[in-house]
Design a protein around this motif. Structure first.
Motif, PDB file in Angstrom:
ATOM      1  N   GLU A   1     -35.601  31.632  38.059  1.00 13.68           N
ATOM      2  CA  GLU A   1     -35.506  31.196  38.972  1.00 13.68           C
ATOM      3  C   GLU A   1     -34.545  30.086  38.721  1.00 13.68           C
ATOM      4  OE1 GLU A   1     -35.154  28.259  42.356  1.00 13.68           O
ATOM      5  OE2 GLU A   1     -36.212  30.082  41.903  1.00 13.68           O
ATOM      6  N   SER A   2     -34.105  29.704  37.269  1.00  9.48           N
ATOM      7  CA  SER A   2     -32.675  29.412  36.572  1.00  9.48           C
ATOM      8  C   SER A   2     -31.609  30.202  36.569  1.00  9.48           C
ATOM      9  CB  SER A   2     -32.854  29.044  35.081  1.00  9.48           C
ATOM     10  OG  SER A   2     -34.379  27.788  34.803  1.00  9.48           O
TER      11      SER A   2
ATOM     12  N   SER B   1     -40.154  31.462  35.865  1.00 16.78           N
ATOM     13  CA  SER B   1     -38.941  29.799  35.287  1.00 16.78           C
ATOM     14  C   SER B   1     -37.776  30.685  35.139  1.00 16.78           C
ATOM     15  CB  SER B   1     -40.139  28.984  34.665  1.00 16.78           C
ATOM     16  OG  SER B   1     -39.951  29.391  33.462  1.00 16.78           O
ATOM     17  N   ILE B   2     -37.568  31.938  33.639  1.00 16.91           N
ATOM     18  CA  ILE B   2     -36.511  31.919  33.736  1.00 16.91           C
ATOM     19  C   ILE B   2     -35.549  32.610  34.764  1.00 16.91           C
ATOM     20  CG2 ILE B   2     -35.808  33.650  32.023  1.00 16.91           C
ATOM     21  CD1 ILE B   2     -37.605  33.134  30.330  1.00 16.91           C
TER      22      ILE B   2
ATOM     23  N   SER C   1     -24.042  27.137  35.923  1.00 18.33           N
ATOM     24  CA  SER C   1     -22.620  27.238  37.492  1.00 18.33           C
ATOM     25  C   SER C   1     -21.623  27.006  38.168  1.00 18.33           C
ATOM     26  CB  SER C   1     -23.854  26.229  38.254  1.00 18.33           C
ATOM     27  OG  SER C   1     -23.677  24.631  37.671  1.00 18.33           O
TER      28      SER C   1
ATOM     29  N   ASN D   1     -22.058  24.087  32.213  1.00 18.62           N
ATOM     30  CA  ASN D   1     -23.190  24.602  33.254  1.00 18.62           C
ATOM     31  C   ASN D   1     -22.664  25.502  33.014  1.00 18.62           C
ATOM     32  OD1 ASN D   1     -24.524  24.584  34.884  1.00 18.62           O
ATOM     33  ND2 ASN D   1     -25.501  23.025  34.592  1.00 18.62           N
TER      34      ASN D   1
ATOM     35  N   GLN E   1     -32.407  30.173  27.523  1.00 18.20           N
ATOM     36  CA  GLN E   1     -31.289  28.938  27.459  1.00 18.20           C
ATOM     37  C   GLN E   1     -29.930  29.104  27.002  1.00 18.20           C
ATOM     38  OE1 GLN E   1     -33.962  27.815  25.813  1.00 18.20           O
ATOM     39  NE2 GLN E   1     -35.403  27.987  27.747  1.00 18.20           N
TER      40      GLN E   1
ATOM     41  N   LYS F   1     -30.657  27.501  39.745  1.00 19.34           N
ATOM     42  CA  LYS F   1     -30.237  27.235  38.554  1.00 19.34           C
ATOM     43  C   LYS F   1     -28.788  27.707  38.234  1.00 19.34           C
ATOM     44  CE  LYS F   1     -30.582  23.868  35.411  1.00 19.34           C
ATOM     45  NZ  LYS F   1     -31.908  23.443  34.101  1.00 19.34           N
ATOM     46  N   TRP F   2     -28.429  28.298  37.924  1.00 20.81           N
ATOM     47  CA  TRP F   2     -26.220  29.079  37.512  1.00 20.81           C
ATOM     48  C   TRP F   2     -26.231  29.959  38.712  1.00 20.81           C
ATOM     49  CZ3 TRP F   2     -29.269  31.138  31.971  1.00 20.81           C
ATOM     50  CH2 TRP F   2     -29.580  29.340  31.501  1.00 20.81           C
TER      51      TRP F   2
END
Length: 548
Positions: free
Chosen positions: A328-329, A325-326, A250, A248, A239, A333-334
């Motif tokens: 995916e983020s 999941s990492i 993103s 963020n 993270q 997500k980012w």
């Protein structure tokens, strides 16, 4: 060309050494012997030294006596041999060369399947080559195929390259075709190392787009802006460190794309700091040996208690789900679309797995998972760069890969040389590795030789050395990366940038081959026959001319 298929019944009692072949099965043993050949050693993973070992010479050492944790890096897992003046070890794709005659051994068990990585053991006194495989923990049955080795003779460099291309095919390159013929970009590591933050990265992006530099001025098929180590909360806690990057990610990737760059991010998914939140909450996720001790994956004073970091137990389904999941983020997500996956060799370290099997099977499952997203949620393509990666198990999933040790803003690294460490970060050694893997470019990998330097500040490389690095990278690599502060490009940098552009433009349509003639001397020749040249790493010169 001959395919040598190895079955379980060829195994020796120790379950690792496969059959022994005599060279007179392939060449005239009266003329061509192991002891009078130049042996290209291929390499186990990205940072392994790769050069030709000349007759009577010993290959570069693979271990480090002073820092034992580094031995996990370069030594082929489950190796039953050590290099000596009589024994030379190579991995994956290696060859013997007598002038222009090549005898090539290529392990192809992972072209259309999943088989253990192979090490080739060349015995000079017995004139033989034997094979070792990294299969500990696997349950073989009599008759199982345990290895496939392509063995062929080539009469020239380019015939050798063409045959390798035919063996490995082009299908695995499809995932990175969208980057184009000559991707290039900027990355934060060699200018800032791990000392990065949001303001610094945004300022670099602004400078890269708003100043004249080797990336903004270049005519590249795609351009990358990659954030390297230093963004994460901790090794294993992937993270963002909010003290350094409060915004963020993103928002940052949107700015990168707005400026015309592909957003890139570094991470090392298979290694972990035992003090991280992930390790504290899930201590069973860390790989242990059969005595219950953590399996060390390496040493870095910035990471881990006392500098030692560890690896994850990739046999655990919950670990694979965590890694998924990492990604995916990172991707959805980012918004990153160029992912540098580093320290991947750690996934091949053997231990007391929760589910008992062979490490190569676990590694392949994990690698397939973390590279499974070829597009993001918006349908934009995603590329992955391998680094510190086991070559044989990675080429299908990471066709774009580093093919040498880390470079450095100095030609030689005195401290690492004092430690006698041949996985060191060093410009000289990086060039040696790039030349040693020249045959692999666009045949097995899209070679990433690491960055070029143009800057004068915080860099002791001479102009000749910078031109040599840029020239070699452009001729024998397919990705062109840069890591200077683009805002510091003064008149000397601009003049050097133009010299580099002139070199690239002149030879852009040519394909080049090399032949190593001595420890630090290489002949260069173009496939068209128009150009010839010489690389002299002693004087640090690259000289090119037209043939008469």
């Amino acid at each position: 060309m001959k395919t040598y298929t190895v079955h379980q019944d060829y195994f020796a009692e120790n379950n690792s050494v496969i059959d022994v072949l005599h060279l007179d099965d392939f060449v005239d043993a009266a003329k061509y012997r192991v002891d009078n050949a130049c042996i290209n050693i291929g390499g186990w993973q990205s940072w392994n030294p790769c050069t030709e070992v000349f007759p009577g010479k010993k290959q570069p050492r693979l271990n480090c006596r002073l820092i034992k944790q580094w031995n996990a890096y370069l030594v082929f897992p489950q190796s039953g041999h050590k290099p000596s003046r009589n024994i030379v070890l190579g991995q994956f794709v290696t060859y013997l060369r007598w002038n222009d005659l090549y005898l090539v051994f290529a392990s192809v068990g992972n072209v259309n399947g999943t088989l253990p990585p192979v090490q080739f053991v060349f015995n000079r006194s017995q004139n033989t080559v034997s094979f070792e495989i990294c299969d500990k923990g696997n349950n073989w049955k009599t008759g199982d195929v345990t290895g496939r080795i392509e063995i062929f003779i080539a009469q020239s460099y380019f015939e050798c390259k063409d045959k390798l291309a035919a063996i490995f095919g082009k299908e695995h390159f499809n995932s990175v075709n969208w980057l184009g013929k000559n991707p290039a970009g900027w990355e934060s590591w060699y200018n800032h190392y791990a000392n990065i933050n949001q303001n610094l990265i945004k300022e670099d992006l602004k400078k890269l787009s708003g100043t004249e530099n080797i990336i903004s001025l270049g005519n590249y098929s795609s351009k990358i802006f990659q954030i390297d180590d230093g963004w994460e909360k901790a090794l294993g806690d992937w993270q963002t460190n909010l003290e350094r990057f409060p915004e963020n990610f993103s928002e940052i990737t949107s700015e990168i794309e707005k400026d015309g760059y592909i957003p890139g991010l570094w991470l090392a998914p298979f290694i972990i700091d035992s003090r991280s939140k992930t390790a504290t909450e899930h201590p069973d996720w860390l790989l242990k040996d059969h005595n219950g001790k953590l399996v060390p994956a390496g040493y870095n004073p910035l990471w881990g208690k006392d500098g030692t970091f560890y690896c994850l137990d990739l046999s655990r389904d919950e670990v694979i789900a965590h890694l998924d999941s990492i990604m995916e983020s990172v991707i959805n997500k980012w918004g990153f679309r160029y992912i540098k996956l580093d320290f991947l060799y750690a996934g091949m370290l053997y231990g007391n797995y929760a589910q008992q099997t062979a490490s190569y099977k676990l590694f392949t499952r994990a690698l397939k998972t973390i590279t499974s997203r070829t597009e993001n949620k918006d349908g934009k393509p995603v590329a992955y760069l391998g680094c510190g990666c086991p070559f044989e198990l990675c080429f299908k999933y990471l066709p774009l890969s580093r093919i040498g040790c880390d470079t450095y803003e100095k030609w030689k690294n005195p401290m690492m040389r004092f430690l006698r460490w041949n996985g060191r970060n060093e410009a000289y050694l990086n060039v040696v590795d790039t030349l040693g893997h020249a045959l692999w470019d666009n045949t097995i990998f899209i070679n990433d030789p690491d960055v070029v330097f143009v800057r004068e500040e915080n860099c002791t490389l001479t102009e000749n050395q910078k031109l040599l690095i840029a020239g070699i990278n452009s001729m024998f690599g397919s990705q062109f990366m840069y890591s200077d502060d683009p805002g510091l490009a003064g008149e000397p940098e601009k003049l050097l940038t133009q010299k580099i552009f002139d070199f690239i433009k002149k030879y852009d349509e040519e394909e080049f081959g090399i032949k190593q003639t001595s420890e630090d001397i290489y002949e260069i020749f173009s496939k068209s026959g128009k150009y010839k040249g010489e690389v002299n790493l002693k004087t640090t010169h690259l000289k090119m001319s037209e043939r008469e």
